[in-house]
Write a protein that holds these residues in place. Sequence first.
Motif, PDB file in Angstrom:
ATOM      1  N   ARG A  49      -5.548   3.720  -4.285  1.00  0.00           N
ATOM      2  CA  ARG A  49      -4.356   2.967  -4.650  1.00  0.00           C
ATOM      3  C   ARG A  49      -4.297   1.730  -3.790  1.00  0.00           C
ATOM      4  NH1 ARG A  49       0.583   7.153  -4.512  1.00  0.00           N
ATOM      5  NH2 ARG A  49      -0.242   8.700  -5.973  1.00  0.00           N
ATOM      6  N   GLU A  50      -3.412   0.850  -4.157  1.00  0.00           N
ATOM      7  CA  GLU A  50      -3.086  -0.238  -3.250  1.00  0.00           C
ATOM      8  C   GLU A  50      -1.696   0.055  -2.724  1.00  0.00           C
ATOM      9  OE1 GLU A  50      -3.601  -3.756  -5.496  1.00  0.00           O
ATOM     10  OE2 GLU A  50      -5.776  -3.532  -5.502  1.00  0.00           O
ATOM     11  N   ALA A  51      -1.498  -0.185  -1.458  1.00  0.00           N
ATOM     12  CA  ALA A  51      -0.217   0.192  -0.864  1.00  0.00           C
ATOM     13  C   ALA A  51       0.388  -0.975  -0.115  1.00  0.00           C
ATOM     14  CB  ALA A  51      -0.420   1.373   0.082  1.00  0.00           C
ATOM     15  N   ALA A  52       1.688  -1.156  -0.349  1.00  0.00           N
ATOM     16  CA  ALA A  52       2.427  -2.159   0.408  1.00  0.00           C
ATOM     17  C   ALA A  52       2.597  -1.608   1.817  1.00  0.00           C
ATOM     18  CB  ALA A  52       3.779  -2.385  -0.254  1.00  0.00           C
ATOM     19  N   THR A  53       1.980  -2.281   2.779  1.00  0.00           N
ATOM     20  CA  THR A  53       1.845  -1.722   4.118  1.00  0.00           C
ATOM     21  C   THR A  53       2.569  -2.579   5.146  1.00  0.00           C
ATOM     22  OG1 THR A  53      -0.326  -0.885   3.494  1.00  0.00           O
ATOM     23  CG2 THR A  53       0.128  -1.024   5.851  1.00  0.00           C
ATOM     24  N   VAL A  54       3.322  -1.894   6.025  1.00  0.00           N
ATOM     25  CA  VAL A  54       3.904  -2.579   7.174  1.00  0.00           C
ATOM     26  C   VAL A  54       3.220  -2.008   8.410  1.00  0.00           C
ATOM     27  CG1 VAL A  54       6.002  -3.047   8.485  1.00  0.00           C
ATOM     28  CG2 VAL A  54       6.094  -2.903   5.990  1.00  0.00           C
ATOM     29  N   ASP A  55       2.527  -2.879   9.122  1.00  0.00           N
ATOM     30  CA  ASP A  55       1.734  -2.435  10.266  1.00  0.00           C
ATOM     31  C   ASP A  55       2.403  -2.896  11.555  1.00  0.00           C
ATOM     32  OD1 ASP A  55      -0.071  -2.220  12.331  1.00  0.00           O
ATOM     33  OD2 ASP A  55      -1.805  -2.842  11.140  1.00  0.00           O
ATOM     34  N   CYS A  56       3.050  -1.945  12.241  1.00  0.00           N
ATOM     35  CA  CYS A  56       3.695  -2.247  13.527  1.00  0.00           C
ATOM     36  C   CYS A  56       3.014  -1.445  14.634  1.00  0.00           C
ATOM     37  CB  CYS A  56       5.191  -1.913  13.474  1.00  0.00           C
ATOM     38  SG  CYS A  56       6.079  -2.713  12.136  1.00  0.00           S
ATOM     39  N   ASN A  57       1.722  -1.304  14.552  1.00  0.00           N
ATOM     40  CA  ASN A  57       0.969  -0.557  15.562  1.00  0.00           C
ATOM     41  C   ASN A  57       0.935  -1.318  16.883  1.00  0.00           C
ATOM     42  OD1 ASN A  57       0.308   1.426  13.723  1.00  0.00           O
ATOM     43  ND2 ASN A  57      -1.779   0.680  13.350  1.00  0.00           N
ATOM     44  N   GLU A  67      15.552  -2.895   8.993  1.00  0.00           N
ATOM     45  CA  GLU A  67      15.381  -3.732   7.809  1.00  0.00           C
ATOM     46  C   GLU A  67      13.921  -3.957   7.439  1.00  0.00           C
ATOM     47  OE1 GLU A  67      17.862  -7.241   8.036  1.00  0.00           O
ATOM     48  OE2 GLU A  67      19.359  -6.076   9.133  1.00  0.00           O
ATOM     49  N   LEU A  68      13.240  -2.852   7.250  1.00  0.00           N
ATOM     50  CA  LEU A  68      11.856  -2.941   6.764  1.00  0.00           C
ATOM     51  C   LEU A  68      11.909  -3.287   5.284  1.00  0.00           C
ATOM     52  CD1 LEU A  68      10.708   0.309   8.533  1.00  0.00           C
ATOM     53  CD2 LEU A  68       9.860  -1.977   9.067  1.00  0.00           C
ATOM     54  N   PRO A  69      10.856  -3.903   4.754  1.00  0.00           N
ATOM     55  CA  PRO A  69      10.866  -4.220   3.330  1.00  0.00           C
ATOM     56  C   PRO A  69      11.056  -2.952   2.502  1.00  0.00           C
ATOM     57  CG  PRO A  69       8.996  -5.230   4.427  1.00  0.00           C
ATOM     58  CD  PRO A  69       9.628  -4.322   5.426  1.00  0.00           C
ATOM     59  N   GLU A  70      11.941  -3.018   1.523  1.00  0.00           N
ATOM     60  CA  GLU A  70      12.296  -1.812   0.774  1.00  0.00           C
ATOM     61  C   GLU A  70      11.136  -1.177   0.033  1.00  0.00           C
ATOM     62  OE1 GLU A  70      15.631  -1.956  -1.827  1.00  0.00           O
ATOM     63  OE2 GLU A  70      16.991  -2.546  -0.207  1.00  0.00           O
ATOM     64  N   GLY A  71      10.186  -2.004  -0.363  1.00  0.00           N
ATOM     65  CA  GLY A  71       9.049  -1.469  -1.125  1.00  0.00           C
ATOM     66  C   GLY A  71       7.946  -0.871  -0.261  1.00  0.00           C
ATOM     67  N   GLY A  91      15.656   6.497   5.148  1.00  0.00           N
ATOM     68  CA  GLY A  91      16.005   6.944   3.801  1.00  0.00           C
ATOM     69  C   GLY A  91      15.944   5.838   2.745  1.00  0.00           C
ATOM     70  N   TYR A  92      16.130   4.594   3.179  1.00  0.00           N
ATOM     71  CA  TYR A  92      16.142   3.497   2.201  1.00  0.00           C
ATOM     72  C   TYR A  92      14.748   3.108   1.726  1.00  0.00           C
ATOM     73  CZ  TYR A  92      14.885   0.468   6.187  1.00  0.00           C
ATOM     74  OH  TYR A  92      14.251  -0.090   7.256  1.00  0.00           O
ATOM     75  N   LEU A  93      13.710   3.644   2.341  1.00  0.00           N
ATOM     76  CA  LEU A  93      12.339   3.315   1.901  1.00  0.00           C
ATOM     77  C   LEU A  93      11.948   4.292   0.792  1.00  0.00           C
ATOM     78  CD1 LEU A  93      10.693   2.665   5.403  1.00  0.00           C
ATOM     79  CD2 LEU A  93      11.658   0.994   3.821  1.00  0.00           C
TER      80      LEU A  93
END
Length: 684
Positions: A49-57, A67-71, A91-93
């Motif tokens: 799959r392709e995944a919308a990724t937030v990388d805060c490593n 306020e992370l991106p909802e998607g 919960g909002y993600l």
Amino acid sequence: MRGLQAQLLLLLWGAAAASAMPTVPWRVACPPRCLCQIRPWYTPRSSYREAATVDCNDLFITSVPPELPEGTQTLLLQSNNIARLEQGELGYLRNLSELDLSQNSFSDVRDFGLGDVPQLLSLHLEENQLSELPDSSFPGLGNLQELYLNHNRIRSIAPRAFAGLGGLLRLHLNSNLLRTLDSRWFQTLPSLEILMVGGNKVDAIPDMNFRPLSNLRSLVLAGMQLREISDYALEGLRSLESLSFYDNKLADVPKRALQQVPGLKFLDLNKNPLRRVKQSDFTNMLHLKELGLNNMDELVSIDQFALINLPELTKLDVTNNPKLSFIHPKAFRHLPRLETLMLNNNALSALHRQTVESLPNLREIGIHGNPLRCDCVIRWVNGSRPRFIEPQSTLCAEPPELRRRRVRDVPFREMTERCLPLISARSVPPSLDAEVGDDVELHCRALAEPEPEVYWVTPAGVKLLPFGGDGRLKVHSEGTLEIRGIQAGEAGLYTCVAHNLLGADTRGVRVSVNRSFPLGPAELELLVVDVWPHRVLLAWRPGLNAVSSNLTWAGSAPGSRLGSARIPAGTHSFNVTRLRPDTEYRACLRVAPPASPVRVACVTARTKEATRGALPWGQGTLVTALLLCLLLLGVAARAGSRRESPGSRRESSPGAAGAVRVVYPVQPRGHLLTVEVQAAPLEC
Ligand SMILES: *[C@@H]1O[C@H](CO)[C@@H](O)[C@H](O)[C@H]1NC(C)=O
Ligand SMILES: *[C@@H]1O[C@H](CO)[C@@H](O)[C@H](O)[C@H]1NC(C)=O
Ligand SMILES: *[C@@H]1O[C@H](CO)[C@@H](O)[C@H](O)[C@H]1NC(C)=O
Ligand SMILES: *[C@@H]1O[C@H](CO)[C@@H](O)[C@H](O)[C@H]1NC(C)=O
Ligand SMILES: *[C@@H]1O[C@H](CO)[C@@H](O)[C@H](O)[C@H]1NC(C)=O
């Protein structure tokens, strides 16, 4: 070994590490210092799959950025200092499918307020400080497929800790502080396919422990303290294909337990203290493809019919076993598909032609790094099949004239049809310390053509044939002497004899019981190592911590002087100096071992003639000779040489009481000397 591990990994990791599709920026309001990208992602079932990724490593943050991106589908928070997640904080993600909180500071799973996140498939909590998992530790994760809890400090897991994770496919509990595995944990995990629980100090697995896991495909029990696997420990693992017991304490192949997992394809038993692979240890495993028996420090032999009827086995790895010195000619039977046989870096002197011929499909063989004996038993190597892996380093170690030659280059005619038995040095240790009541096993293995027979002689001189013995002392057909519950009076020299119609080889094991060892008549052996006109070098084997030892000598010629010397403890050789040339001398060594009678061994030797030119003082002046004598005296006075006596092989009836005649080829050129060793104290 690498092949097997690769297979295990493949099974574990699926296609996860496959293609590296380029990442593309994900244009959203991204939290500071984090990266927002569309990245390739594989589901736990390995679909792409392709995944919308937030990388805060690696940001050293102590809480999840707001306020992370909802998607967000994949949220990476690895290597931070987060110890708490407020209830429902994420919960909002609504599309969150993977959350990585590995290498953070969670110490209590109750601080992990994930709330109801039914879409989450993958949760990483490895390398935190979790120490216990109470009942229902992971509520609201009804669709979770993989859970990583490895490298925490988990000591206790409540019976229903994993309740609600009915869809979990993969569970990593390895490298924690668990002492037992509880079957109840698994009752709520009916879908589990991969379970890793290695690296916990668990020493036993109860019967039926994994019974609820009928869908499990891979089980890794590596690096535990498993000593024994009970017969029904693996019962119920109907789908199991891959099993690893790597690095445990198993002294025997758990063959009954293995019969409960008929679908097994990959088995890793590497790094266990197995001593022997015994008859039918691996039998009727109809799907087994690869088997690893590597890095076993105690493994001595693979016995007759050890591997029987493994119709799918294609690769067998038996490498890096420093004592493995024997593979029975009939060790393998009905392995019709075996293609690769890796036997490198063992202590094998040969591989019998019959072994090779019993493998109809064998294509390649690795036998380098073994002390190969190229005279006889290895005659099969003359053909082009099987192919050698690393032929350049497949070298002969014996006989001396072929040493370091490549096995493939040895002309066939230099090998013979028949050869003397040779007991593998590494199968028989020179000594063994037992305690009263111990069960002792002494292994003796020899290869020869024709096949040798092996028997043992006890310290009392009793000959024990295979299948003979009195029940407590037993010799097995392959050469192992088993003593059940050894008694103090049974300490002494046990001798193994391997013989065929050409001759015999023998080897002795000094068995001490509760640190005591009777110094028997045959135990003290005085050897003449070298003779010169004025000097004789004597040596003897190290005896049991002698209280004192004296050496005396006298010449047979009238007027020759008597000499004597006290031998310092730990010294095992002595130069008797200032002797007359061409004279017969008799020397006796008296040794007083603690709490047993004085032992005496004597030897006679004739000094050489003082031929002119042969020795420095032969042609020198009187002054030179005197100087040399003084020098030699100095050597004698300091006689503290640590030189060991040279090896020698006995050709007599070992263990027999009374005087024994022993012939030692001690001189480099086979100069023979007769040594008499007597039981009674003797006048010199
Ligand atoms: C979540 O995923 C669905 C299906 O892929 C998509 O339609 C929806 O827009 C996503 N939600 C957000 C907030 O991006
Ligand atoms: C190989 O061994 C066979 C007997 O097994 C013998 O007949 C043949 O001559 C040998 N070949 C070579 C090249 O030595
Ligand atoms: C032998 O040693 C063991 C353990 O050290 C001890 O328990 C036993 O009593 C000793 N037996 C004798 C006969 O000395
Ligand atoms: C005995 O003497 C020879 C010649 O001096 C010397 O080479 C050797 O090391 C000596 N051996 C011992 C054990 O003292
Ligand atoms: C060696 O000689 C010393 C002194 O003469 C004596 O005390 C000792 O008992 C002797 N040892 C043996 C084993 O004969």
